[in-house]
Motif scaffolding. Structure first.
Motif, PDB file in Angstrom:
ATOM      1  N   LEU A 142       0.853  -1.181   0.000  1.00  0.00           N
ATOM      2  CA  LEU A 142       0.000   0.000   0.000  1.00  0.00           C
ATOM      3  C   LEU A 142       0.893   1.236   0.000  1.00  0.00           C
ATOM      4  O   LEU A 142       1.794   1.354   0.836  1.00  0.00           O
ATOM      5  CB  LEU A 142      -0.900   0.009   1.232  1.00  0.00           C
ATOM      6  CG  LEU A 142      -1.722   1.277   1.481  1.00  0.00           C
ATOM      7  CD1 LEU A 142      -2.663   1.570   0.329  1.00  0.00           C
ATOM      8  CD2 LEU A 142      -2.486   1.172   2.794  1.00  0.00           C
ATOM      9  N   VAL A 143       0.657   2.148  -0.928  1.00  0.00           N
ATOM     10  CA  VAL A 143       1.449   3.373  -1.030  1.00  0.00           C
ATOM     11  C   VAL A 143       0.538   4.572  -0.837  1.00  0.00           C
ATOM     12  O   VAL A 143      -0.343   4.835  -1.661  1.00  0.00           O
ATOM     13  CB  VAL A 143       2.162   3.462  -2.394  1.00  0.00           C
ATOM     14  CG1 VAL A 143       2.952   4.772  -2.490  1.00  0.00           C
ATOM     15  CG2 VAL A 143       3.086   2.272  -2.594  1.00  0.00           C
ATOM     16  N   SER A 144       0.747   5.304   0.248  1.00  0.00           N
ATOM     17  CA  SER A 144       0.005   6.533   0.499  1.00  0.00           C
ATOM     18  C   SER A 144       0.810   7.694  -0.066  1.00  0.00           C
ATOM     19  O   SER A 144       1.947   7.930   0.330  1.00  0.00           O
ATOM     20  CB  SER A 144      -0.216   6.735   2.000  1.00  0.00           C
ATOM     21  OG  SER A 144      -0.872   7.962   2.240  1.00  0.00           O
ATOM     22  N   LEU A 207       4.254   8.297   2.043  1.00  0.00           N
ATOM     23  CA  LEU A 207       5.145   9.154   1.268  1.00  0.00           C
ATOM     24  C   LEU A 207       4.777  10.625   1.324  1.00  0.00           C
ATOM     25  O   LEU A 207       5.488  11.444   0.748  1.00  0.00           O
ATOM     26  CB  LEU A 207       5.174   8.688  -0.198  1.00  0.00           C
ATOM     27  CG  LEU A 207       5.551   7.221  -0.431  1.00  0.00           C
ATOM     28  CD1 LEU A 207       5.571   6.921  -1.917  1.00  0.00           C
ATOM     29  CD2 LEU A 207       6.891   6.886   0.215  1.00  0.00           C
ATOM     30  N   ASN A 208       3.689  10.971   2.005  1.00  0.00           N
ATOM     31  CA  ASN A 208       3.302  12.385   2.012  1.00  0.00           C
ATOM     32  C   ASN A 208       2.975  12.951   3.390  1.00  0.00           C
ATOM     33  O   ASN A 208       2.637  14.131   3.502  1.00  0.00           O
ATOM     34  CB  ASN A 208       2.130  12.632   1.054  1.00  0.00           C
ATOM     35  CG  ASN A 208       0.894  11.857   1.435  1.00  0.00           C
ATOM     36  OD1 ASN A 208       0.892  11.104   2.408  1.00  0.00           O
ATOM     37  ND2 ASN A 208      -0.173  12.028   0.658  1.00  0.00           N
ATOM     38  N   GLY A 209       3.069  12.141   4.447  1.00  0.00           N
ATOM     39  CA  GLY A 209       2.895  12.673   5.790  1.00  0.00           C
ATOM     40  C   GLY A 209       1.537  13.277   6.061  1.00  0.00           C
ATOM     41  O   GLY A 209       1.426  14.287   6.761  1.00  0.00           O
ATOM     42  N   ALA A 210       0.482  12.674   5.527  1.00  0.00           N
ATOM     43  CA  ALA A 210      -0.862  13.234   5.671  1.00  0.00           C
ATOM     44  C   ALA A 210      -1.594  12.679   6.887  1.00  0.00           C
ATOM     45  O   ALA A 210      -2.821  12.592   6.889  1.00  0.00           O
ATOM     46  CB  ALA A 210      -1.662  12.961   4.403  1.00  0.00           C
ATOM     47  N   GLY A 211      -0.864  12.272   7.908  1.00  0.00           N
ATOM     48  CA  GLY A 211      -1.485  11.751   9.125  1.00  0.00           C
ATOM     49  C   GLY A 211      -2.106  10.386   8.959  1.00  0.00           C
ATOM     50  O   GLY A 211      -3.115  10.072   9.618  1.00  0.00           O
ATOM     51  N   VAL A 212      -1.502   9.552   8.103  1.00  0.00           N
ATOM     52  CA  VAL A 212      -2.104   8.260   7.768  1.00  0.00           C
ATOM     53  C   VAL A 212      -1.440   7.068   8.452  1.00  0.00           C
ATOM     54  O   VAL A 212      -1.884   5.936   8.272  1.00  0.00           O
ATOM     55  CB  VAL A 212      -2.079   8.023   6.239  1.00  0.00           C
ATOM     56  CG1 VAL A 212      -2.867   9.103   5.523  1.00  0.00           C
ATOM     57  CG2 VAL A 212      -0.643   7.963   5.725  1.00  0.00           C
ATOM     58  N   VAL A 213      -0.388   7.299   9.230  1.00  0.00           N
ATOM     59  CA  VAL A 213       0.393   6.151   9.707  1.00  0.00           C
ATOM     60  C   VAL A 213      -0.406   5.225  10.620  1.00  0.00           C
ATOM     61  O   VAL A 213      -0.194   4.005  10.602  1.00  0.00           O
ATOM     62  CB  VAL A 213       1.702   6.607  10.396  1.00  0.00           C
ATOM     63  CG1 VAL A 213       2.677   7.161   9.374  1.00  0.00           C
ATOM     64  CG2 VAL A 213       1.435   7.606  11.501  1.00  0.00           C
ATOM     65  N   THR A 228       7.774   5.391   6.797  1.00  0.00           N
ATOM     66  CA  THR A 228       7.378   6.730   6.375  1.00  0.00           C
ATOM     67  C   THR A 228       8.604   7.536   5.979  1.00  0.00           C
ATOM     68  O   THR A 228       9.689   7.368   6.550  1.00  0.00           O
ATOM     69  CB  THR A 228       6.614   7.466   7.488  1.00  0.00           C
ATOM     70  OG1 THR A 228       6.257   8.786   7.027  1.00  0.00           O
ATOM     71  CG2 THR A 228       7.437   7.599   8.752  1.00  0.00           C
ATOM     72  N   ILE A 229       8.423   8.424   5.014  1.00  0.00           N
ATOM     73  CA  ILE A 229       9.472   9.372   4.674  1.00  0.00           C
ATOM     74  C   ILE A 229       9.054  10.794   5.037  1.00  0.00           C
ATOM     75  O   ILE A 229       9.783  11.735   4.763  1.00  0.00           O
ATOM     76  CB  ILE A 229       9.844   9.318   3.176  1.00  0.00           C
ATOM     77  CG1 ILE A 229       8.692   9.819   2.291  1.00  0.00           C
ATOM     78  CG2 ILE A 229      10.283   7.932   2.759  1.00  0.00           C
ATOM     79  CD1 ILE A 229       9.082  10.041   0.838  1.00  0.00           C
ATOM     80  N   ILE A 239       7.032   2.959  14.182  1.00  0.00           N
ATOM     81  CA  ILE A 239       7.181   2.961  12.729  1.00  0.00           C
ATOM     82  C   ILE A 239       8.477   3.684  12.363  1.00  0.00           C
ATOM     83  O   ILE A 239       8.789   4.746  12.899  1.00  0.00           O
ATOM     84  CB  ILE A 239       5.970   3.648  12.077  1.00  0.00           C
ATOM     85  CG1 ILE A 239       4.715   2.790  12.279  1.00  0.00           C
ATOM     86  CG2 ILE A 239       6.205   3.910  10.599  1.00  0.00           C
ATOM     87  CD1 ILE A 239       3.423   3.480  11.909  1.00  0.00           C
ATOM     88  N   ARG A 240       9.221   3.105  11.450  1.00  0.00           N
ATOM     89  CA  ARG A 240      10.517   3.663  11.072  1.00  0.00           C
ATOM     90  C   ARG A 240      10.365   4.865  10.134  1.00  0.00           C
ATOM     91  O   ARG A 240       9.534   4.857   9.231  1.00  0.00           O
ATOM     92  CB  ARG A 240      11.372   2.596  10.390  1.00  0.00           C
ATOM     93  CG  ARG A 240      11.885   1.525  11.342  1.00  0.00           C
ATOM     94  CD  ARG A 240      12.469   0.360  10.579  1.00  0.00           C
ATOM     95  NE  ARG A 240      11.423  -0.359   9.846  1.00  0.00           N
ATOM     96  CZ  ARG A 240      11.666  -1.281   8.923  1.00  0.00           C
ATOM     97  NH1 ARG A 240      12.922  -1.560   8.597  1.00  0.00           N
ATOM     98  NH2 ARG A 240      10.678  -1.896   8.319  1.00  0.00           N
ATOM     99  N   PHE A 241      11.224   5.865  10.369  1.00  0.00           N
ATOM    100  CA  PHE A 241      11.317   7.035   9.498  1.00  0.00           C
ATOM    101  C   PHE A 241      12.540   6.858   8.617  1.00  0.00           C
ATOM    102  O   PHE A 241      13.651   6.644   9.109  1.00  0.00           O
ATOM    103  CB  PHE A 241      11.443   8.314  10.313  1.00  0.00           C
ATOM    104  CG  PHE A 241      11.567   9.561   9.468  1.00  0.00           C
ATOM    105  CD1 PHE A 241      10.435  10.201   9.003  1.00  0.00           C
ATOM    106  CD2 PHE A 241      12.818  10.073   9.136  1.00  0.00           C
ATOM    107  CE1 PHE A 241      10.539  11.349   8.218  1.00  0.00           C
ATOM    108  CE2 PHE A 241      12.926  11.214   8.356  1.00  0.00           C
ATOM    109  CZ  PHE A 241      11.785  11.859   7.894  1.00  0.00           C
TER     110      PHE A 241
END
Length: 297
Positions: A142-144, A207-213, A228-229, A239-241
């Motif tokens: 899954l890619v956000s 990939l966009n930091g939209a509060g989805v983690v 997450t990046i 969760i790893r950054f």
């Protein structure tokens, strides 16, 4: 020479196009006459000071990591490249008329400078996060944030490796995501359930930091299967950054191979002049990019 710099942390308005001394390559480096520079979220995160506690910089500072251009100076010990070669690569302060690169590769046939400037960091990041999340052929990723630069690279590299992808993106980018071989769905309320209805998720990337983690963690059931990046608070959930630090030479070599085989193409969503770097940063921060943003020199 002209270069974009900032003397204090802040918004896009702190960027200034100024006259500075030309850089020169040290051992193992080359200098290029920059034709295009890639605009990465990392660039505006540095400008905002998001990393100042973990990686302080001396101000005033230049901006940019990625560039494509023509080699015009070669540092000591460098082999396999000549003055006049057209290359893409990563260095420092690339929003400028001249920049020093630490890693580079010759441009594949048919690739423009504008396109080439969009590849280095996004391909390196895409390869690194795929490796970190451990997704295997036959599994579903899954890619956000699937329509941006890194997302565009992830989707195509995953397809080449036999990995199925579900990509979330804005409504305007659904067909674009499908065109890259992914099953597409939208952001917004109910996105977790929409993804769940599409099938099992073995691993996930933010990939966009939209509060989805939290939603990604719910879908995978394992923080080790989420990377997450963009979300600096994700570590509180285990969760790893993924910061920076992968092998750029290896990434550039793989990018050239993928491009040559017709397996990777990242479009230029919008181009800007050096004088419009602040607008490029504002647009990049706003998101909703389809592909890459670049500065033309």
């Amino acid at each position: 020479m002209k270069a974009v710099r900032f003397a204090e942390y802040g918004g896009p308005e702190v960027l200034e196009l100024t006259d500075v001394a030309e850089p020169h390559p040290g051992p193992g480096q080359v200098r290029v006459a920059v034709r295009a520079a890639g605009v990465n979220p990392h660039d505006w995160r540095v400008r905002e000071g998001q990393f100042r506690r973990i990686k302080p910089i001396e101000l005033p500072a230049g901006v940019g990591q990625d560039a494509a251009g023509v080699v015009d100076e070669i540092g000591e010990g460098v082999e396999g490249v000549e003055v006049g070669d057209q290359v893409m690569g990563r260095g420092s302060s690339t929003y400028a008329e001249f920049a020093v690169l630490n890693s580079w590769a010759r441009l594949p046939d048919g690739l423009s400078f504008a396109e080439a400037a969009g590849y280095p960091s996004v391909v390196e990041t895409a390869l690194r996060v795929l490796r970190m999340v451990g997704v295997q052929p036959g599994q579903t990723l899954l890619v956000s944030g699937a329509a941006g630069g890194v997302g565009s690279a992830v989707l195509q590299i995953a397809r080449d490796r036999g990995i199925a992808v579900i990509g979330t993106a804005g409504a305007a980018n659904q067909e674009y995501v499908r065109g890259l071989g992914a099953v597409a769905t939208t952001y917004g309320e109910g996105w977790v359930e929409r993804v769940r209805q599409l099938g099992r998720v073995d691993a996930a990337l933010d990939l966009n930091g939209a509060g989805v983690v939290r939603g990604l963690l719910e879908l995978t059931g394992d923080p080790d299967k989420v990377v997450t990046i963009a979300d600096l608070e994700a570590s509180m959930l285990g969760i790893r950054f993924a910061g920076v630090g992968g092998s750029m030479p290896a990434a550039l070599a793989e990018a050239v191979d993928l491009i040559a085989r017709g397996k990777l193409h990242i479009p230029v969503a919008q181009s800007y002049s050096l004088a419009d770097a602040s607008a490029a940063h504002a647009d990049s921060r706003a998101g909703h990019t389809r592909g890459r943003r670049v500065l033309l020199v």
